[in-house]
Design an enzyme around this catalytic site. Structure first.
Site, PDB file in Angstrom:
ATOM      1  N   LYS A 151      -3.763   9.825 -10.223  1.00  0.00           N
ATOM      2  CA  LYS A 151      -4.659   9.754  -9.064  1.00  0.00           C
ATOM      3  C   LYS A 151      -5.024  11.147  -8.551  1.00  0.00           C
ATOM      4  CE  LYS A 151      -3.139   5.171  -7.642  1.00  0.00           C
ATOM      5  NZ  LYS A 151      -2.449   4.338  -6.647  1.00  0.00           N
ATOM      6  N   SER A 171      -1.752   0.009  -3.301  1.00  0.00           N
ATOM      7  CA  SER A 171      -1.741   1.468  -3.143  1.00  0.00           C
ATOM      8  C   SER A 171      -2.921   1.987  -2.341  1.00  0.00           C
ATOM      9  CB  SER A 171      -1.723   2.143  -4.521  1.00  0.00           C
ATOM     10  OG  SER A 171      -2.906   1.867  -5.236  1.00  0.00           O
TER      11      SER A 171
END
Length: 822
Positions: A696, A653
């Site tokens: 996030k 990611s």
């Protein structure tokens, strides 16, 4: 390229409108009949229940707390209620071999009756048999036999005395037996007088004594033992007749009750024979003949008891049993022992059933993790399913650890559907490593982790909430509270188009919301109570998150949220600690220089990177070469690292962030530090979805909020993750007020353009990018590095071969005058 704008607030969180519900509180809703969205699993259960063939047992897949135990128990309970009730099973004594007890199948409820009847029979025999042996008739018959025996003895000794008198010999009876003495004039001769007799008289007397002695020996050694045997046989016949008279009518009355069960009739015949043979066990010491009298009459009479092994007399339908502690003994049964005179002894009455016995004819539910953690329980279960019978053996016998004599109960046939509850990992491990598993557990019922969110499912979810509220005796929830629970359900899944089916999480949320409603003095749980429950849940498990954020805010961990830097970017990682998951910003830096095309991942070099992360870095190297240097050597040496990272990194990611840092370093363009970025990238530069997008975004937002929101801060996420956005209300409010931004990007060019403020640039027909664009600068830098590499290589060859650089260039080896592409 089209300008990328910040996502709108409604794109960041999906809401549930309370006005869509046509009720006021959960009190107005009925209970939910079955679980939402589990059609596939329930269809598998229906199939497995209906399959009569062997091996069609179940493995129910799903995470712990998903409600699969409740759903399976409810489903099987409905099916079992329509099935026939299984028969009873009893263990009885094997009168031919007491070490091998016999098992008998009886119609439902008849096992308990047989046990009671046998107990009653023993009690009646304990009274009837002593009474029969104490009767005058019995005593007179035995006395008659004794009198006849004594008469025979008296006759024999009288004849012996008469024969002795005819030979002038006297018979004396002494404590040691019988002795003979000669007579003369009716007086006993002593030894001195005997020696004075003529020799011929002495020989006559000796001969007479020998004949009398032989006659006495015949009486004592032949006749009396024979008469004694005859006496015992006659008394035994009398005892048999008396016992038969006392026992026969009692057992015959039982036989009429079990005339339809030949196996029981055969058993009663054996009981009758054994009682007659061991009548002394029923006689009290000192009364009647002492035949086969046991030291402990009560212990001796245990042989006539019935061990009610499986009792279904009170059951309706087939059993549905959950075994919480599936040990080997709890599954296949055990043989207990009791202490007697310092030794451990056992008999058939101490055989205890296992869960397989109790569930036979129905369903047995087991937790597979508990089952596998118990020694030999898994092997015992498989052996029973293969054999279709349950054999009771101790582990000591099974493993040949003990050699003592124990019972060998007759195995009991097994007809059961076993349901294993477990997670998916254990299912796939068993499939891979146990060749018996798929042979015995052919039906996989896979429970969904989530269900589609739509108007119909919102209504069903409201019914589910009402069911859980009533089940756990909570305060009723109003429409606003239910809407808040549905929104939190989407947050738990991390998908605005899904609702969680993890029942334990929902039940916990409802319980905590009800508690906070009570603290606030609310009779009905409101929306604010649910949100307070969510916030407090995060607060009480996020100590580690707070410490990590504190380290950033105190500049111990260096994270910039303002300014611009070359080759430096803010990535975001997700940390999972038990049930706590949170995002933490991390600084990623890149450096580039002349080299031979290698891209060094420092984490991988020191073995702090997992394979997926390393794969992402290799994709970056492929992307750089294919896009910017398709027709000349990629001549850079680049390095990437996560700064101040001291633990293993896994996942791809951060590959988009790493690519942007590389492009910044190559182009010399600084990156906005007010932005953070997450996303994976493929070899064509397309941005791919990642996990933990909400954590996030919220992780970077928390740092920016603590430092002060400037309106310039934000996070770049993959466009394909937009459907997963369920951000907290404070993040959505900040975006609505223009103090924070969330951008969705589809390609690396969009990301680098947002981060640098410079156009990414599009390639022309020859593959060249505009010089003032990001991509143009990167391409030019790579071409320059390739030229430098060529010069250094040519200089090295000139030193080695004597060919000058000018001669080398005359052969068309430069990069500034490339041939025109066709």
């Amino acid at each position: 390229m089209t300008e990328i704008k910040s996502l709108q607030p409604e794109q960041l969180r999906s809401s549930c409108n309370p006005e869509a519900f046509q009720f006021e509180t959960t009190d107005d809703l009925p209970d939910l009949g079955e679980m939402i969205g589990q059609e596939r699993a329930l269809a598998a259960l229906r199939f497995g229940v209906g399959m009569p063939n062997s091996g069609y047992n179940f493995y129910v897949l799903g995470p712990a707390g998903s409600g699969k135990h409740t759903a399976v128990s409810r489903f099987l309970g409905l099916k079992a209620a329509q099935a026939a009730t299984p028969d009873d099973w009893v263990y009885v004594n094997n009168f031919k071999d007491s070490g091998k007890p016999l098992a008998m199948r009886l119609p439902t409820g008849r096992g308990r009756k047989l046990q009671h009847d046998m107990q009653q029979l023993v009690e009646e025999l304990r009274n009837a048999i002593p009474a029969a042996f104490e009767s005058d008739d019995y005593k007179s018959r035995v006395q008659q036999i004794d009198d006849e025996f004594e008469a025979l003895q008296e006759t024999a000794f009288r004849e012996l005395n008469e024969a002795a008198e005819g030979h002038q010999v006297k018979v004396f009876k002494t404590p040691g037996g019988f002795t003979f003495a000669p007579l003369k004039n009716n007086e006993v001769l002593d030894a001195k007088a005997f020696n004075k007799l003529p020799e011929q008289e002495q020989r006559r007397i000796d001969a007479a004594l020998e004949n009398l002695q032989a006659q006495l020996q015949d009486i004592l050694q032949k006749q009396i033992p024979q008469w004694s045997r005859q006496r015992r046989e006659r008394i035994k016949e009398v005892n048999h007749e008396v016992t038969l008279n006392a026992v026969g009518h009692l057992i015959d009355s039982l036989r009429t009750s079990y005339a339809d069960l030949p196996e029981v009739l055969s058993y009663l015949d054996e009981v009758k024979t054994d009682v007659i043979a061991n009548v002394g066990a029923f006689l009290h010491k000192g009364d009647g003949p002492q035949l086969l009298l046991e030291a402990s009459p009560d212990a001796a009479l245990r042989r006539y008891q019935v061990n009610l092994f499986v009792d279904n007399g009170d059951s309706q339908g087939a059993p549905v049993l959950y075994e919480d502690s599936p040990t080997y003994g709890a599954l296949v049964g055990r043989i207990e022992h009791m202490s007697h005179l310092g030794a451990l002894v056992t008999d058939f009455t101490l055989i205890r059933p296992g869960a397989l016995h109790a569930a036979s004819g129905g369903y047995l539910i087991l937790d597979v993790r508990k089952l596998l953690s118990q020694p030999y329980a898994w092997e015992g279960l498989k052996r029973a399913l293969y054999a279709k019978q349950v054999r009771i053996e101790s582990l000591g016998q099974l493993l040949s650890l003990v050699s003592t004599v124990s019972l060998e109960p007759q195995p009991i046939p097994l007809a059961v559907k076993v349901v294993l509850l477990g997670d998916r990992l254990l299912y796939y491990l068993l499939c891979a490593y146990d060749p018996d598993f798929l042979e015995l557990f052919k039906v996989a019922a896979d429970f969904e982790d989530n269900v589609d969110r739509n108007a119909d499912n919102d209504q069903l979810y409201a019914q589910l909430i009402a069911t859980l509220v009533r089940k756990n005796r909570l305060r009723p929830f109003d429409r606003g509270a239910i809407a808040a629970v549905i929104e939190q359900s989407m947050c738990m899944v991390g998908d605005r188009e899904k609702l969680t089916t993890h029942m334990r999480s929902i039940a916990d949320l409802l319980s905590e919301a009800s508690y906070w409603a009570g603290e606030a003095g609310h009779e009905v749980v409101r929306q604010d109570d649910v949100r307070r429950s969510v916030d407090y849940h995060v607060e009480r498990i996020d100590r580690v998150r707070d410490r990590m954020h504190e380290a950033i805010l105190r500049d111990t961990v260096m994270i910039d949220t303002a300014g611009m830097n070359v080759g430096q970017i803010n990535g975001i990682s997700v940390i999972q600690l038990a049930e706590a998951a949170f995002g933490v910003p991390v600084r990623i830096t890149a450096t580039t220089r002349l080299g031979e095309g290698e891209l060094v991942d420092i984490e991988r070099e020191v073995e702090l990177a997992g394979p997926i992360h390393s794969k992402g870095v290799f994709i970056l190297a492929s992307y750089l070469g294919a896009r910017y240097a398709p027709d000349f050597p990629l001549s850079l040496s680049a390095s990437l690292t996560f700064e101040q990272s001291y633990s293993e990194i896994e996942g791809d990611s951060a590959s988009l962030a790493e690519l942007c840092a590389l492009l910044s370093s190559l182009s010399g363009l600084p990156i906005r530090q007010s932005l953070a970025i997450t996303g994976s990238v493929n070899q064509h530069g397309q941005v791919q979805a990642i996990g933990g997008v909400n954590e996030k975004v919220e992780g970077f937002f928390n740092i920016c909020h603590a430092r002060g929101l400037s309106g310039e801060q934000g996070v770049l996420v993959p466009t394909s993750n937009m459907k997963h956005l369920m951000l907290r209300h404070n993040v959505v409010d900040a975006v609505r007020d223009g103090r924070f931004s969330v951008y969705a990007v589809e390609h690396a060019d969009q990301a680098i353009e947002l981060l640098t403020g410079v156009a990414a640039g599009e390639a022309d027909g020859e593959g060249n990018f505009p010089e003032d664009s990001v991509n143009g600068r990167v391409q030019q830098r790579l071409r320059t590095l390739a030229g430098l590499r060529l010069q250094y290589s040519a200089a090295a060859r000139e030193l080695a071969t004597g060919i000058s650089i000018e001669d080398h260039e005359r052969h068309g080896a430069g990069f500034d005058n490339r041939p025109e592409r066709k």
